[in-house]
Design an enzyme around this catalytic site. Structure first.
Site, PDB file in Angstrom:
ATOM      1  N   CYS A  98       0.853  -1.181   0.000  1.00  0.00           N
ATOM      2  CA  CYS A  98       0.000   0.000   0.000  1.00  0.00           C
ATOM      3  C   CYS A  98       0.891   1.235   0.000  1.00  0.00           C
ATOM      4  O   CYS A  98       2.079   1.141   0.292  1.00  0.00           O
ATOM      5  CB  CYS A  98      -0.874   0.026   1.241  1.00  0.00           C
ATOM      6  SG  CYS A  98      -1.853  -1.473   1.417  1.00  0.00           S
ATOM      7  N   LYS A 114       3.496  -2.414  -6.989  1.00  0.00           N
ATOM      8  CA  LYS A 114       4.912  -2.199  -7.309  1.00  0.00           C
ATOM      9  C   LYS A 114       5.846  -2.889  -6.328  1.00  0.00           C
ATOM     10  O   LYS A 114       6.809  -3.509  -6.723  1.00  0.00           O
ATOM     11  CB  LYS A 114       5.193  -0.701  -7.351  1.00  0.00           C
ATOM     12  CG  LYS A 114       6.595  -0.356  -7.823  1.00  0.00           C
ATOM     13  CD  LYS A 114       6.790  -0.699  -9.285  1.00  0.00           C
ATOM     14  CE  LYS A 114       8.176  -0.405  -9.789  1.00  0.00           C
ATOM     15  NZ  LYS A 114       8.447  -1.096 -11.059  1.00  0.00           N
TER      16      LYS A 114
END
Ligand code: F6R
Length: 603
Positions: free
Chosen positions: A2, A598
């Site tokens: 997050c 990512k």
């Protein structure tokens, strides 16, 4: 996983906070939200959807406030719902938190506080943090003490931040096995789960270490150890990256922009200080056992490097996927573990390094993100300096990592075989030519690869095949295609394909062959035999090669005729373009493919 951001300032923070959140969106993108303190009260705005969608609906950046925290989520505990989106508020609405990581004992803690009358609104593990802060504040009437008491109750990995009307001009934050950085500005202080959160506003960075907490106000910050309460003195790192690198710069997607940066990042790695490379080579030389490790593409970088190292040094170095490290790895004080990671925050890779370190092994890493946990935790780090990589898929960073490891191999090889100095110099010169060849691919082959992508995009099942180092390249090519197009792509050696998988071949099955140059006689001949075997069974074959046009292939990407040593790097660049253009044709969410994030900071 997050994204976390927070700002405390002399000026309104809301616009900056939402901008900062957008810069972190690649870390997770199923829901998002912000919390401000206004007139002694907490104001939360959040919902499911992308930041621009939620901004349009909830007007995240409308409130005027000098303090705020923000979060973009990649769901782990609890579905994608508004209630599960961060920030989370405590039961009596006095603490609001954002959290990254996993609180592994949240069920026990939840049960305990439920008995005390606390009600929970979400299914997340994160909400417990807000409740615990409030619970401990009730006992001590001291926000800092409530934070410390909360930290002592939590198990798992976390980075969280809180704001509260009890201390309305400060952000409190902490971390344990989850990244958290502080950005220091003249009239504003920032927090972020990576430096993209604040690189537009300040280039002065501090990395919080595990077990530390920080208290930020508009004038500065204090960092303390949560166990001892002692203040920690930290040096500020100055980031040299330009914020421009985090922008699309006219390209339709970050992925394409970053592929176009491949020539530059190879050049940058070739300019890195030789001492850093020499030190890694020395560590390899001194170790009795060496492992290269990483996850996903970073792991495939190690496999590609394994072939290069073997070629340059004549030695075999183990590669092992980081998540399997503890299961089969064998380490002691004579072992060296070299990790590869773009983010420097990947949970599995950090766990492998910790496991090795605990058993006395030495550690090193090739990392891209400044201030990342890995860059601090290893005995020796090579910062590759490729600049922010915003697309969730790793392209330029991966290529640069391969080159960093090739440089290490050249250094080692020169050490083992000083009589072959001229040959190693030649290899160095060839790598220096790589940027120009990749530029040629970008300039001259993008159009052809796009045309091919438009013809093959409907094929949903693919084999990616190669032999020798081209097998390692095919691993990376297949991963790139599957993560961005959602087509199935499986990679294996040409030889292995005959032992079972060949039964899948029919006219619906596509194969991509990474074909070595003809100068690599045996590899080339054996690869071409595999092509024949697939053609004989009616399979569709796309050949990536540097030879003359070959009618055996159904489609072909003919690469520049570069020195054989650097050809695999050109194949990697071509495979990145291929995945990109197929995804464009399929109208995929290229920079943020479904279900990905990512940096994967959870187990
Ligand atoms: C692939 C990709 C992932 C990452 C993997 C490791 O394009 O992006 O497979 O390579 O999650 O991430 P880092 O390099 O940050 O450790």
């Amino acid at each position: 996983m997050c994204g976390i951001s927070g700002i405390v300032s002399y000026k309104n923070v809301s616009k900056r906070l939402v901008k900062s959140l957008s810069n972190l969106e690649y870390r997770g993108y199923d829901s998002c939200g912000v919390a401000y303190l206004r007139n002694g009260q907490i104001e939360i705005r959040k919902d499911i959807g992308t930041i621009s969608e939620v901004e349009a609906r909830e007007r995240l950046s409308d409130p005027v406030s000098c303090i705020g925290i923000a979060h973009t989520r990649w769901a782990t505990h609890g579905g994608v719902t508004k209630a599960n989106a961060h920030p989370h508020l405590s039961y009596h609405q006095n603490f609001v938190i954002i959290h990254n990581g996993i609180i592994s004992n949240f069920r026990e803690l939840r049960e305990e506080l439920s008995k005390q009358g606390y009600e929970f609104k979400s299914d997340t593990d994160s909400e417990i943090v807000a409740q615990l802060l409030e619970y401990h504040y009730e006992q001590t009437k001291d926000v800092e003490q409530a934070l410390v008491d909360t930290i002592h109750r939590l198990e798992g990995s976390y980075a969280f931040a809180t704001i509260t009307p009890y201390d309305p001009e400060r952000i409190y934050c902490t971390r344990h096995e989850s990244p958290l950085l502080i950005g220091v500005g003249p009239d504003s202080q920032y927090i972020g789960s990576d430096l993209n959160a604040f690189i537009e506003y300040t280039k002065n960075l501090i990395t919080l270490s595990d077990g530390e907490y920080a208290i930020l106000d508009k004038d500065g910050y204090v960092i303390k150890n949560a166990m001892t309460g002692r203040e920690a003195q930290r040096e500020i790192t100055h980031i040299s990256w330009d914020a421009e690198i985090s922008k699309k710069g006219g390209y339709p997607h970050f992925m394409l922009k970053e592929i176009h940066e491949e020539p530059q990042v190879v050049h940058t790695v070739m300019q890195l200080e030789s001492e850093k490379i020499a030190k890694l080579a020395e560590m390899i030389n001194e170790a009795k056992r060496v492992y290269l490790t990483g996850m996903g593409t970073a792991y495939y970088v190690t496999v590609i490097a394994q072939y290069y190292l073997a070629q340059l040094t004549g030695k075999f170095y183990n590669t092992l996927c980081a998540d399997e490290f503890e299961n089969v790895g064998e380490f002691d004080e004579d072992t060296l573990v070299i990790a590869v990671s773009q983010s420097g925050e990947t949970y599995d890779t950090l766990s492998a390094l910790r496991c090795a370190k605990n058993r006395g092994a030495k550690t090193a890493a090739v990392v891209n993100m400044l201030g990342s946990t890995m860059s601090h935790d290893v005995d020796h780090v090579i910062m590759q300096g490729s600049g922010s990589e915003i697309c969730v898929l790793s392209t330029k960073a991966a290529l640069a990592q391969v080159v960093a490891l090739i440089r290490t191999g050249i250094e080692l090889g020169s050490h083992f075989s000083p009589d072959q100095a001229e040959e190693f110099d030649q290899r160095r010169r060839e790598i220096l030519q790589t940027p120009q060849y990749i530029q040629q691919i970008l300039d001259e082959l993008s159009g052809i690869i796009r045309l091919i992508a438009n013809k093959i995009y409907h094929i949903t099942n693919w084999l990616f095949l190669g032999r020798g180092i081209y097998y390692a390249v095919s691993l990376e090519g297949a991963l790139k295609l599957k993560e961005v197009t959602y087509h199935h792509a499986e990679s294996m050696t040409g030889g292995f394909m005959k032992h079972g998988t060949i039964s899948l071949i029919d006219s619906q099955m596509g194969s991509v062959f990474f074909v070595p140059p003809e100068t690599e006689k045996k590899l080339h001949t054996d690869t071409m035999s595999n092509v024949e075997e697939i053609k004989a069974r009616g399979g569709f074959v796309l050949g990536v090669h540097s030879g003359p046009f070959n009618p055996l292939f159904d489609q072909q990407i003919i690469l520049p005729d570069a020195p054989p040593f650097i050809m695999p790097l050109l194949h990697i660049a071509a495979s990145h373009l291929l995945a990109y253009f197929v995804a464009v044709k399929l109208r995929r969410n290229i920079d943020k493919p479904r279900s990905l994030a990512k940096s994967v900071t959870v187990p």
